[in-house]
Design a protein around this motif. Sequence first.
Motif, PDB file in Angstrom:
ATOM      1  N   PHE A   1      -8.572   8.551  -0.469  1.00 26.70           N
ATOM      2  CA  PHE A   1      -9.500   7.423  -0.517  1.00 26.70           C
ATOM      3  C   PHE A   1      -8.769   6.146  -0.919  1.00 26.70           C
ATOM      4  O   PHE A   1      -8.965   5.080  -0.322  1.00 26.70           O
ATOM      5  CB  PHE A   1     -10.653   7.720  -1.480  1.00 26.70           C
ATOM      6  N   GLU A   2      -7.906   6.248  -1.928  1.00 25.02           N
ATOM      7  CA  GLU A   2      -7.145   5.077  -2.380  1.00 25.02           C
ATOM      8  C   GLU A   2      -6.170   4.611  -1.297  1.00 25.02           C
ATOM      9  O   GLU A   2      -6.010   3.409  -1.072  1.00 25.02           O
ATOM     10  CB  GLU A   2      -6.410   5.385  -3.683  1.00 25.02           C
ATOM     11  N   ALA A   3      -5.518   5.535  -0.615  1.00 26.29           N
ATOM     12  CA  ALA A   3      -4.606   5.153   0.472  1.00 26.29           C
ATOM     13  C   ALA A   3      -5.372   4.454   1.589  1.00 26.29           C
ATOM     14  O   ALA A   3      -4.895   3.461   2.153  1.00 26.29           O
ATOM     15  CB  ALA A   3      -3.876   6.382   1.008  1.00 26.29           C
ATOM     16  N   ALA A   4      -6.565   4.939   1.913  1.00 27.66           N
ATOM     17  CA  ALA A   4      -7.388   4.304   2.952  1.00 27.66           C
ATOM     18  C   ALA A   4      -7.760   2.883   2.539  1.00 27.66           C
ATOM     19  O   ALA A   4      -7.735   1.952   3.352  1.00 27.66           O
ATOM     20  CB  ALA A   4      -8.638   5.141   3.208  1.00 27.66           C
ATOM     21  N   ARG A   5      -8.084   2.709   1.265  1.00 25.52           N
ATOM     22  CA  ARG A   5      -8.412   1.370   0.765  1.00 25.52           C
ATOM     23  C   ARG A   5      -7.200   0.450   0.871  1.00 25.52           C
ATOM     24  O   ARG A   5      -7.300  -0.678   1.344  1.00 25.52           O
ATOM     25  CB  ARG A   5      -8.892   1.457  -0.685  1.00 25.52           C
ATOM     26  N   LEU A   6      -6.026   0.943   0.438  1.00 27.41           N
ATOM     27  CA  LEU A   6      -4.801   0.141   0.507  1.00 27.41           C
ATOM     28  C   LEU A   6      -4.428  -0.219   1.945  1.00 27.41           C
ATOM     29  O   LEU A   6      -3.854  -1.273   2.194  1.00 27.41           O
ATOM     30  CB  LEU A   6      -3.643   0.881  -0.157  1.00 27.41           C
ATOM     31  N   ALA A   7      -4.758   0.671   2.879  1.00 26.89           N
ATOM     32  CA  ALA A   7      -4.446   0.420   4.296  1.00 26.89           C
ATOM     33  C   ALA A   7      -5.463  -0.505   4.953  1.00 26.89           C
ATOM     34  O   ALA A   7      -5.289  -0.889   6.109  1.00 26.89           O
ATOM     35  CB  ALA A   7      -4.376   1.744   5.054  1.00 26.89           C
ATOM     36  N   GLY A   8      -6.525  -0.852   4.228  1.00 23.81           N
ATOM     37  CA  GLY A   8      -7.521  -1.767   4.777  1.00 23.81           C
ATOM     38  C   GLY A   8      -8.522  -1.117   5.707  1.00 23.81           C
ATOM     39  O   GLY A   8      -9.191  -1.807   6.476  1.00 23.81           O
ATOM     40  N   LEU A   9      -8.672   0.200   5.638  1.00 23.64           N
ATOM     41  CA  LEU A   9      -9.658   0.874   6.474  1.00 23.64           C
ATOM     42  C   LEU A   9     -11.057   0.525   6.006  1.00 23.64           C
ATOM     43  O   LEU A   9     -11.296   0.333   4.805  1.00 23.64           O
ATOM     44  CB  LEU A   9      -9.483   2.391   6.404  1.00 23.64           C
TER      45      LEU A   9
END
Length: 143
Positions: free
Chosen positions: A39-47
Amino acid sequence: MNDRGEQSSPPGLVSEVGPIVVSAPFTIDELARTRLLVFEAARLAGLAEARGQELVLAVNELVVNVVRHGGGTGTLTTHVGREGLTVEVADTGPGLPETLPSTLPDPGQTSGRGLWLVRTLFPGTRWTSTPRGLTVRVFEPRA
């Protein structure tokens, strides 16, 4: 903050203009942690949040498969880069058969929905299967 008052990246991470890679082993006890990492990686990637939640769902299916069928332990790696987000789930289990069903399993079947769900939500999913383990890569481009 660094000595010049600038925001610095957490240890092991690269600045926001470079890739951010997080790799973590997991067992059944870390399933919630794997969801939070994705979830955090998705947020950082701007998804978009909805797409990030779909990614969390898909990766959860993969990590549960590792626990149930892939030897019980695995490694989750997230890579946030300029092009998007790659999530890799690897195990040391027996691998997959050469062909997988392309349709949703019959409602009476007790398994087989996880990989179908992952491939439906993320059609570009790739995997490498050997007798020494399975590695599944899911990629989502930046919006």
